[in-house]
Write a protein that holds these residues in place. Structure first.
Motif, short mmCIF file in Angstrom:
data_model
loop_
_atom_site.label_atom_id
_atom_site.label_comp_id
_atom_site.label_asym_id
_atom_site.label_seq_id
_atom_site.Cartn_x
_atom_site.Cartn_y
_atom_site.Cartn_z
N LEU A 111 0.73 -1.21 0.11
CA LEU A 111 0.02 0.00 -0.15
C LEU A 111 0.84 1.17 -0.06
O LEU A 111 0.37 2.14 -0.64
N LYS A 112 2.19 1.24 0.66
CA LYS A 112 2.77 2.28 0.82
C LYS A 112 3.28 2.76 -0.54
O LYS A 112 3.00 3.84 -1.02
N LYS B 261 1.69 5.95 -3.38
CA LYS B 261 2.39 7.37 -3.84
C LYS B 261 1.84 7.51 -5.47
O LYS B 261 2.00 8.79 -5.95
N ASN B 262 1.37 6.52 -5.82
CA ASN B 262 1.02 6.74 -7.47
C ASN B 262 -0.27 6.57 -7.93
O ASN B 262 -0.60 6.96 -8.90
N VAL C 137 4.88 -2.01 -8.31
CA VAL C 137 3.83 -1.01 -8.58
C VAL C 137 4.32 -0.39 -9.86
O VAL C 137 3.30 -0.06 -10.73
N SER C 138 5.51 -0.44 -10.18
CA SER C 138 5.84 0.28 -11.44
C SER C 138 5.22 -0.76 -12.64
O SER C 138 4.82 -0.33 -13.87
N GLY D 134 -2.19 -12.50 -12.04
CA GLY D 134 -3.01 -11.59 -11.04
C GLY D 134 -2.98 -10.04 -11.36
O GLY D 134 -3.82 -9.34 -11.06
N LEU D 135 -2.04 -9.68 -12.17
CA LEU D 135 -1.92 -8.28 -12.41
C LEU D 135 -2.66 -8.04 -13.74
O LEU D 135 -2.02 -8.45 -14.80
#
Lengths: 116, 223
Positions: free
Chosen positions: B22-23, B27-28, B93-94, B150-151
């Motif tokens: 989550l951190k 951010k994004n 996350v990228s 899953g992404l």
């Protein structure tokens, strides 16, 4: 001979009814595709065996003597499968209801939080 | 476009990973929905510390139903896109940004991140993914490199075309079913390479579930 014919007709009619129930429950999305395929196959197999009961004798049991217990066995298996099938449908319906209720409840809570 | 995208993260007993995930995501992205499947550990209390929306299922309904809750919420709040990522920290996350960027820039309805470095995974998982890729090509005539990833992100308009029935608690068939439905219904699909972060705690499928998935891929194709 008449008893045999009578039993065959009963099991065919039962199976047709069960195919109908299976497909109705699939349309209502209580049964999944895999369940529907398996159960339709079971009912069709029962119809086939009712039309050609000697199939088992010819290919599986040689020189089998048909007697009362034979018929009783077949019938009891049929009834067991029907009971199992009906209870499975009830479980699936409950499962679907519980899923829907829990998901709806969690959605309501998020929307309530947003409004606050 | 990011404001029109809802990020859905489903969790179950992920207290060790969820904070880090989550951190980075916060951010994004702004619109984040965490769906907790009645975790028995501190997952939910950790989620509450972040500026995200969270839903709590009172019973564990499995990943598939969490995804459905996410999609329902996205449709209710009129988000154009819904993106899914796992809560166990196996996705970067990228990579999520990369997948989202692809759907914004193209006319695709569905973008799936495929794991390019499969050799980092354990042997069984790598072989299983390769077998599924080949089988999928034979049945659906389309090369999909990672049907179970899953992404993924998709346009909420294609809900009816891809809606899934899988609902098991112990298996993860929903992702594969979405891929199968999308290909079968001629949705525009793109695949983007992503990095796999191998976790020590293996949460994937076992051999029996893998075999069942193969059967299900046949069924989804023909029925």
């Amino acid at each position: 001979m008449i008893i045999k014919l009578f039993l065959s007709i009963i099991s065919i009619l039962f199976s047709i009814l069960m195919i109908y129930i299976t497909n109705i429950n699939y349309k209502k999305k209580f049964l999944k595709k895999l369940d529907t395929i398996i159960w339709n196959t079971v009912w069709l197999l029962i119809i086939f065996l009712s039309i050609r009961p000697k199939f088992i004798d010819e290919y599986i049991i040689n020189n089998y003597q048909v007697d009362f217990f034979y018929i009783a066995n077949i019938l009891s298996i049929l009834i067991l499968i029907i009971i199992y099938f009906l209870s499975l449908i009830k479980i699936r319906i409950l499962e679907k209801k519980i899923d829907t209720i829990i998901r709806a409840e969690s959605l309501k809570k998020i929307i309530k939080k947003i409004k606050e | 476009m990011k404001s029109k995208t809802l990020i859905v993260i489903s969790t179950y007993n992920e207290q060790n990973n969820i904070s880090n995930v989550l951190k980075e995501v916060c951010k994004n992205f702004k619109n984040i929905l965490v769906i907790d499947n009645n975790s028995e550990d501190q997952t939910l209390s950790k989620v509450k510390k972040f500026p995200v929306l969270y839903a709590h299922h009172n019973y564990n309904l499995g990943k598939s139903n969490s995804m459905k809750t996410g999609l329902d919420f996205a449709r209710l709040k009129k988000f154009k896109y819904v993106a899914y990522m796992d809560g166990d920290g196996q996705h970067k996350v990228s990579d999520l940004e990369k997948v989202c960027k692809e759907i914004y820039m193209s006319k695709n309805n569905l973008v799936i991140g495929y794991r390019k470095n499969l050799h980092y995974l354990n042997k069984e998982k790598m072989i299983g993914t390769k077998i599924l890729e080949k089988l999928f090509y034979i049945l659906y005539k389309k090369k999909m490199l990672d049907i179970q990833s899953g992404l993924r992100v998709f346009d909420t308009k294609i809900k009816k075309k891809i809606y899934w029935q899988s609902s098991g608690i112990r298996h993860y068939f929903a992702d594969a079913e979405i891929t199968c439905n999308a290909v079968k219904n001629n949705c525009k699909i793109a695949q983007v390479p992503i990095t796999t972060i191998s976790s020590k705690k293996y949460k994937g499928m076992n051999l029996l579930q893998g075999l069942l998935l193969v059967i299900m891929i046949f069924i989804w194709r023909f029925f």
